[in-house]
Design a protein around this motif. Structure first.
Motif, PDB file in Angstrom:
ATOM      1  N   VAL A  99       0.847  -1.186   0.000  1.00 54.72           N
ATOM      2  CA  VAL A  99       0.000   0.000   0.000  1.00 54.72           C
ATOM      3  C   VAL A  99       0.886   1.241   0.000  1.00 54.72           C
ATOM      4  O   VAL A  99       1.852   1.331   0.763  1.00 54.72           O
ATOM      5  N   ILE A 100       0.548   2.176  -0.873  1.00 52.71           N
ATOM      6  CA  ILE A 100       1.248   3.461  -0.969  1.00 52.71           C
ATOM      7  C   ILE A 100       0.266   4.518  -0.498  1.00 52.71           C
ATOM      8  O   ILE A 100      -0.768   4.734  -1.130  1.00 52.71           O
ATOM      9  N   ALA A 101       0.550   5.167   0.607  1.00 55.61           N
ATOM     10  CA  ALA A 101      -0.448   6.018   1.248  1.00 55.61           C
ATOM     11  C   ALA A 101       0.030   7.456   1.407  1.00 55.61           C
ATOM     12  O   ALA A 101       1.212   7.705   1.647  1.00 55.61           O
ATOM     13  N   ILE A 102      -0.902   8.385   1.261  1.00 50.11           N
ATOM     14  CA  ILE A 102      -0.728   9.767   1.688  1.00 50.11           C
ATOM     15  C   ILE A 102      -1.898  10.098   2.604  1.00 50.11           C
ATOM     16  O   ILE A 102      -2.892   9.377   2.654  1.00 50.11           O
ATOM     17  N   TRP A 103      -1.758  11.192   3.346  1.00 50.77           N
ATOM     18  CA  TRP A 103      -2.867  11.586   4.203  1.00 50.77           C
ATOM     19  C   TRP A 103      -3.629  12.756   3.604  1.00 50.77           C
ATOM     20  O   TRP A 103      -3.144  13.488   2.752  1.00 50.77           O
ATOM     21  N   ASP A 104      -4.880  12.914   4.082  1.00 53.30           N
ATOM     22  CA  ASP A 104      -5.665  14.109   3.808  1.00 53.30           C
ATOM     23  C   ASP A 104      -6.007  14.724   5.159  1.00 53.30           C
ATOM     24  O   ASP A 104      -5.233  14.623   6.103  1.00 53.30           O
ATOM     25  N   ASP A 105      -7.175  15.321   5.284  1.00 50.58           N
ATOM     26  CA  ASP A 105      -7.445  16.054   6.516  1.00 50.58           C
ATOM     27  C   ASP A 105      -7.903  15.188   7.688  1.00 50.58           C
ATOM     28  O   ASP A 105      -7.533  15.437   8.834  1.00 50.58           O
ATOM     29  N   HIS A 106      -8.705  14.149   7.427  1.00 56.02           N
ATOM     30  CA  HIS A 106      -9.324  13.449   8.551  1.00 56.02           C
ATOM     31  C   HIS A 106      -8.355  12.578   9.343  1.00 56.02           C
ATOM     32  O   HIS A 106      -8.699  12.146  10.455  1.00 56.02           O
ATOM     33  N   GLU A 107      -7.192  12.316   8.816  1.00 54.26           N
ATOM     34  CA  GLU A 107      -6.152  11.720   9.650  1.00 54.26           C
ATOM     35  C   GLU A 107      -5.765  12.672  10.782  1.00 54.26           C
ATOM     36  O   GLU A 107      -5.157  12.254  11.774  1.00 54.26           O
ATOM     37  N   PHE A 108      -6.129  13.947  10.642  1.00 56.51           N
ATOM     38  CA  PHE A 108      -5.910  14.978  11.669  1.00 56.51           C
ATOM     39  C   PHE A 108      -7.253  15.486  12.184  1.00 56.51           C
ATOM     40  O   PHE A 108      -7.699  15.128  13.256  1.00 56.51           O
ATOM     41  N   ALA A 109      -7.896  16.357  11.380  1.00 60.43           N
ATOM     42  CA  ALA A 109      -9.217  16.894  11.694  1.00 60.43           C
ATOM     43  C   ALA A 109      -9.763  17.531  10.425  1.00 60.43           C
ATOM     44  O   ALA A 109      -9.000  17.956   9.549  1.00 60.43           O
ATOM     45  N   ASP A 110     -11.070  17.638  10.331  1.00 61.71           N
ATOM     46  CA  ASP A 110     -11.725  18.112   9.118  1.00 61.71           C
ATOM     47  C   ASP A 110     -11.166  19.458   8.660  1.00 61.71           C
ATOM     48  O   ASP A 110     -11.035  20.396   9.445  1.00 61.71           O
ATOM     49  N   ASN A 111     -10.842  19.524   7.356  1.00 56.87           N
ATOM     50  CA  ASN A 111     -10.316  20.744   6.731  1.00 56.87           C
ATOM     51  C   ASN A 111      -9.082  21.277   7.465  1.00 56.87           C
ATOM     52  O   ASN A 111      -8.958  22.471   7.757  1.00 56.87           O
ATOM     53  N   ALA A 112      -8.164  20.377   7.717  1.00 58.83           N
ATOM     54  CA  ALA A 112      -6.928  20.752   8.397  1.00 58.83           C
ATOM     55  C   ALA A 112      -6.052  21.625   7.509  1.00 58.83           C
ATOM     56  O   ALA A 112      -6.040  21.491   6.286  1.00 58.83           O
ATOM     57  N   TRP A 113      -5.320  22.528   8.159  1.00 56.43           N
ATOM     58  CA  TRP A 113      -4.277  23.302   7.491  1.00 56.43           C
ATOM     59  C   TRP A 113      -3.106  23.413   8.466  1.00 56.43           C
ATOM     60  O   TRP A 113      -3.151  22.842   9.561  1.00 56.43           O
TER      61      TRP A 113
END
Length: 558
Positions: free
Chosen positions: A252-266
């Protein structure tokens, strides 16, 4: 970072057939009870591999040395974990072996970065603690890069005619079962699975979806804030039988988006984070990242970020982006800030790295894994009844949809620079691979969408739908492909570069890359609430070499 540092028609498949065809080795059967038994005392969270190279692959497992050493507990003794890699599933021909120590400091997760293997070769691997073996995993190295050294063991393939990836995103535990993973595990023709983010969700139980729609409860039940919280939920996801099967079957080749942290993370916060009641964002983000790198088969050399580059022979360079760690806060829709050149989605260093990598690539295709959609989208005259569910998915005001500022549409200067770079330097065969918005899309990516098709496209984009997370029909509690069709028509009318859009399906993609074309087959599952859901081909789209345009394909690959 350097390239060296990052390594740079319609078919239905029944659940019975998928289980029977799953794997040609006993260690990764999908029968739930059998699989749980095979994990035994120590290996309750399965095994995984990831980030394949021509000469190596990363191996992962999590050990439970004592009953109290549960994920996030911080308890349990240091434990020696052996590992083996073989060319056969019986381990008669072991080509690499070693040991690592599992400790509470890393939540008893371990990784082995194995090198010296042959390119484009299938291998089997397992871990051992106190004489007990883990389930057997199957993995595969990447095709050889021209002039790369040959490793040991197996039969190499020096010139790959194709590379093929499963593609997934947005797997919310409470929303349903991960049948998409099971169907990908059942395939024996994949080089790897690309996970484009939202591997898990941070919400408290009953928040998304609500309690009435939840299929199975989150653990912990509260919103994720601490390192223990994130570790615990990662651990829960690694007990799902379909996730276990996918990880055991393919790297598996993975990247993260926001929900690995919190919604609409910056970089400095998130929509779903209140410093007054939830404490320091920096501390929360650091905890989420630590748990992610502990629990995901991603190389620790990328610690702190997931942007990196992988090479698949002469066919493809895969550029993987981190679009949460460096971005500025999302602009208010209609504020004009979306065009502010002082705001960034990628961060300067990452954008320069991407541009340089795209320009110097000598592969047939330049694939870009991006967690949010790069294509420009105007929402046109959306019917009023669709405003609320679309706004929920896209994070924009319910009173109107001008632009989704969480996507590249909210950071137009970065996109203008990137697409201009492709145009100015004559860089062709760039394909963006995207998740995030719980819909499936096939798009041309023009330099200026407003003047398309007079303004030619400079790239193409395939967006995969969610594994389980709510989409339009779920929000409206209606049958799929009924009321949403008006929204599809409105969006396509306002965006001529959007060639196909499905707002309602859940499922996965299969991306096949040859020198002549890149094709995405979009698959939908029959029912996300059914653990035995079947799978059906929805559409196939391809882009031919040198065209920068998507077109419908009349049959799936394979």
């Amino acid at each position: 970072m350097t390239d060296h540092d990052q390594i740079s028609r319609r078919t239905a498949v029944t659940a019975v057939a998928a289980t029977a065809a799953l794997l040609p080795f006993a260690g990764a059967a999908t029968a739930h009870a059998q699989q749980a038994g095979e994990r035994g005392r120590f290996f309750r969270h399965g095994i995984a591999s990831g980030d394949p190279l021509p000469d190596g692959v990363l191996l992962w497992t999590r050990v439970t040395p004592t009953a109290e050493a549960t994920p996030g507990s911080g308890r349990g003794p240091d434990t020696e974990v052996g590992w083996q890699v073989a060319t056969d599933q019986d381990f008669a021909s072991v080509v690499a072996h070693g040991s690592v120590t599992a400790s509470a400091a890393a939540d008893h997760t371990v990784k082995a970065d194995v090198r010296g293997l042959r390119p484009a070769t299938r291998y089997y691997y397992r871990f051992t603690v106190d004489g007990e073996h883990s389930p057997v995993g199957r993995t595969r190295t990447a095709p050889a890069i021209p002039h790369s050294p040959q490793g040991m063991g197996g039969t190499p393939t020096t010139s790959a005619g194709n590379v093929r990836f499963g593609v997934v995103s947005c797997a919310n535990w409470e929303s349903g079962y991960f049948s998409a993973y099971r169907h990908l595990a059942a395939r024996t023709d994949l080089d790897a699975v690309l996970h484009l983010g939202d591997y898990l969700y941070e919400y408290k139980s009953g928040e998304f979806p609500d309690f009435a729609s939840a299929v199975r409860p989150h653990s912990p039940a509260h919103e994720l804030l601490t390192l223990a919280d994130y570790r615990t939920r990662h651990g829960v996801h690694k007990t799902d039988p379909d996730a276990l099967a996918m990880h055991a079957a393919h790297p598996v080749i993975a990247i993260w988006d926001d929900h690995e942290f919190a919604d609409n993370a910056w970089s400095g916060g998130a929509v779903n984070h209140s410093p007054d009641t939830e404490g320091s964002w920096a501390k929360r983000m650091a905890a989420a990242k630590q748990a992610y790198f502990e629990w995901m088969p991603v190389r620790p050399s990328t610690a702190g970020t997931t942007y990196r580059r992988l090479r698949f022979g002469t066919l493809a360079d895969l550029h993987l982006l981190d679009l949460r760690s460096f971005r500025d806060a999302q602009a208010e829709p209609g504020s004009g800030a979306v065009d502010d050149p002082g705001r960034t989605l990628t961060g300067r260093a990452q954008l320069d790295w991407l541009k340089a990598g795209l320009e110097r690539s000598d592969a047939a295709w330049r694939l870009v894994g991006t967690s949010v959609m790069v294509s420009q989208v105007a929402f046109g005259s959306i019917p009023a009844y669709l405003l609320a569910p679309l706004a929920e998915l896209l994070g924009v005001p319910k009173e109107g949809l001008a632009v989704n500022t969480d996507q590249w549409d909210g950071y137009t200067d970065d996109r203008r620079e990137l697409l201009g770079h492709l145009s100015d330097r004559g860089i062709d065969n760039t394909v963006f691979l995207t998740g995030d918005i719980h819909m499936a899309w096939a798009n041309d990516v023009p330099l200026k969408a407003a003047t398309y098709p007079v303004t030619a496209p400079v790239a193409t984009e395939f967006v995969v739908t969610s594994v389980t997370s709510d989409n339009v029909d779920d929000f409206l509690h209606v049958a799929p492909h009924t009321v949403s069709l008006a929204g599809v028509a409105a969006i396509r009318a306002a965006n001529r570069h959007v060639k196909w859009l499905d707002m309602d399906s859940h499922g996965y993609g299969v991306l096949d890359v040859t020198a002549e074309r890149t094709q995405m087959d979009f698959f939908g599952i029959s029912d996300r609430t059914d653990p035995n859901a079947t799978s059906e081909l929805l559409r196939s789209y391809r882009t031919r070499s040198g065209t920068q345009r998507v077109e419908r394909a009349d049959r799936p690959v394979g």
